[in-house]
Design a protein around this motif. Structure first.
Motif, PDB file in Angstrom:
ATOM      1  N   LYS A 206       0.833  -1.213   0.000  1.00  0.00           N
ATOM      2  CA  LYS A 206       0.000   0.000   0.000  1.00  0.00           C
ATOM      3  C   LYS A 206       0.860   1.253   0.000  1.00  0.00           C
ATOM      4  N   ALA A 207       1.954   1.234   0.749  1.00  0.00           N
ATOM      5  CA  ALA A 207       2.853   2.395   0.771  1.00  0.00           C
ATOM      6  C   ALA A 207       3.451   2.644  -0.608  1.00  0.00           C
ATOM      7  N   LEU A 208       3.803   1.570  -1.314  1.00  0.00           N
ATOM      8  CA  LEU A 208       4.351   1.715  -2.667  1.00  0.00           C
ATOM      9  C   LEU A 208       3.282   2.203  -3.637  1.00  0.00           C
TER      10      LEU A 208
ATOM     11  N   SER B 117      -2.569   6.068  -6.050  1.00  0.00           N
ATOM     12  CA  SER B 117      -3.578   5.645  -5.077  1.00  0.00           C
ATOM     13  C   SER B 117      -3.412   4.176  -4.730  1.00  0.00           C
ATOM     14  N   ILE B 118      -3.867   3.832  -3.526  1.00  0.00           N
ATOM     15  CA  ILE B 118      -3.894   2.436  -3.115  1.00  0.00           C
ATOM     16  C   ILE B 118      -5.190   1.794  -3.607  1.00  0.00           C
ATOM     17  N   MET B 119      -5.176   0.462  -3.657  1.00  0.00           N
ATOM     18  CA  MET B 119      -6.332  -0.267  -4.163  1.00  0.00           C
ATOM     19  C   MET B 119      -7.220  -0.761  -3.023  1.00  0.00           C
ATOM     20  N   GLY B 120      -7.896   0.202  -2.388  1.00  0.00           N
ATOM     21  CA  GLY B 120      -8.832  -0.139  -1.328  1.00  0.00           C
ATOM     22  C   GLY B 120      -8.221   0.019   0.048  1.00  0.00           C
ATOM     23  N   ALA B 121      -9.080   0.298   1.015  1.00  0.00           N
ATOM     24  CA  ALA B 121      -8.661   0.482   2.401  1.00  0.00           C
ATOM     25  C   ALA B 121      -9.300  -0.578   3.284  1.00  0.00           C
ATOM     26  N   ASP B 122      -8.646  -0.855   4.401  1.00  0.00           N
ATOM     27  CA  ASP B 122      -9.161  -1.821   5.370  1.00  0.00           C
ATOM     28  C   ASP B 122      -9.999  -1.097   6.410  1.00  0.00           C
TER      29      ASP B 122
END
Length: 376
Positions: free
Chosen positions: A184-186, A192-197
């Motif tokens: 996610k950091a990369l 953007s990241i692919m979804g959040a927890d």
């Protein structure tokens, strides 16, 4: 034919490894996109969480909210009690100085509860968390600072498991999650990241979508940020803590349930993914989501292709040696001998994920949840 089978084994094997090895390497080669926070004021916020039979976790949760409110007295806190059958509702209602409680009159599930809380929230930013997650009090201000940038529509915090030494299952889950946070950091570094927890993330309230009750609210809400053309970023300075499931059976069921809901969510969102995400984000989506869901059949097809190639190539002794080694490793994993037990737990997680996908393809849904009981 033999050469083709060897190539096929390599292709399936590379597809299986891609989300964990080749994909992170490709992200490192992408151009960085720093976030410009600008001079905008820090937005107001509401902290939201849903609870179902969480009486064990709630005393610590309430103390955590109290610590957060000392730093952020204007923070609005809402809790949704999903027709709890234990003392959760009375515990929540005992602290009107800290939070406002929405009590369900029928069991609805987390997604419905989150939607109801968003509708009643007054903050410009909604911070989502879980009843059993503790947030570092100083992280709330850092999270809101990221929203000073007009390009940022969502922020995912960093989750740490506090019981990795408790069992092999907890240790493997912690290892997997550290890899997930690194990826996610990369992703965030270059867009953007692919979804959040759902353990700790936030979005602008006006971006929150309608979420069908059987889908993952965190996945649906976080992708809505991308569909609106804003960035969803990872924030390593926003920290939360959680106890992970320590029993293998609990973790298998949890991963299967989450995978089923995630794949149902994918089917619900896939047209928007194709229509609204740019090519680089579609590449991220396939790499981070789709290939992981089908990791088990990819690994199996690679193994079967290799076995067929060795058999046709006359290398039966090598095939027997590999099969014997795999069988020995499996037996050692079942007997919980390290490091084979860790490899067995990883394989179990991959299989559980694919079982969840198959559940979704067969039409199964999960609307409500029951928290795993901690082993004292």
């Amino acid at each position: 034919m033999i050469g083709f089978l060897y190539v096929l084994a390599g292709v399936f094997g590379a597809a299986f490894l891609h989300p964990y090895l080749f994909y992170p390497l490709s992200l490192r080669m992408m151009r960085a996109r720093p976030v410009d926070r600008g001079q905008a004021p820090r937005p107001g916020a509401s902290l939201l969480f849903a609870a179902y039979n969480e009486e064990r976790a709630l005393p610590s949760k309430l103390a955590n909210i109290e610590a957060i409110k000392r730093l952020h007295p204007d923070l609005e806190v809402l809790a949704y009690c999903d027709l709890c059958t234990d003392r959760s509702l009375s515990l929540l209602q005992s602290r009107p100085d800290l939070l406002r409680v929405i009590a369900a009159i029928e069991r609805t599930g987390k997604a419905t509860g989150m939607r109801r809380m968003v509708e009643e929230a007054r903050g410009d930013v909604c911070i989502f968390t879980d009843a059993n997650v503790l947030i570092e009090p100083g992280s709330v201000g850092k999270l809101l600072d990221h929203f000073r940038s007009p390009d940022v529509g969502g922020v995912a915090g960093t989750l740490h498991y506090v019981n990795e030494e408790e069992s092999v299952t907890a240790g493997v889950s912690g290892l997997y999650w550290r890899l997930e946070e690194r990826i996610k950091a990369l992703e965030s570094r270059c867009g953007s990241i692919m979804g959040a927890d759902g353990s700790i993330f936030a979005t602008r309230r006006n971006l929150y979508p309608e979420v069908p009750p059987h889908l993952l609210d965190d996945m649906t809400a976080s992708f809505a940020v991308l569909f609106h053309g804003q960035r969803l970023i990872s924030a390593p300075d926003v920290v939360a803590y959680e106890r992970n499931a320590s029993a293998a059976s609990d973790e298998f069921r949890r991963k299967r349930r989450i995978a089923c809901r995630a794949f149902n969510t994918h089917r619900y969102l896939r047209r928007k993914v194709k229509r609204h995400l740019p090519p680089v984000d579609r590449y991220k989506y396939v790499s981070h989501k789709l290939l992981r869901w089908f990791g088990a059949p990819l690994a199996l097809l690679s193994a079967l292709s290799l076995a067929a190639a060795l058999l046709l190539d006359g290398r039966v002794s090598l095939l027997i040696l590999i099969a014997a080694g795999a069988g020995t490793a499996l037996a050692a994993g079942l007997l919980k001998l390290r490091p084979f037990s860790s490899a067995f737990a990883i394989a179990g997680a991959i299989v559980a994920t694919f079982f969840g996908v198959m559940d979704a393809l067969r039409g199964r849904t999960y609307q409500t949840w029951t928290p795993a009981q901690s082993r004292d």
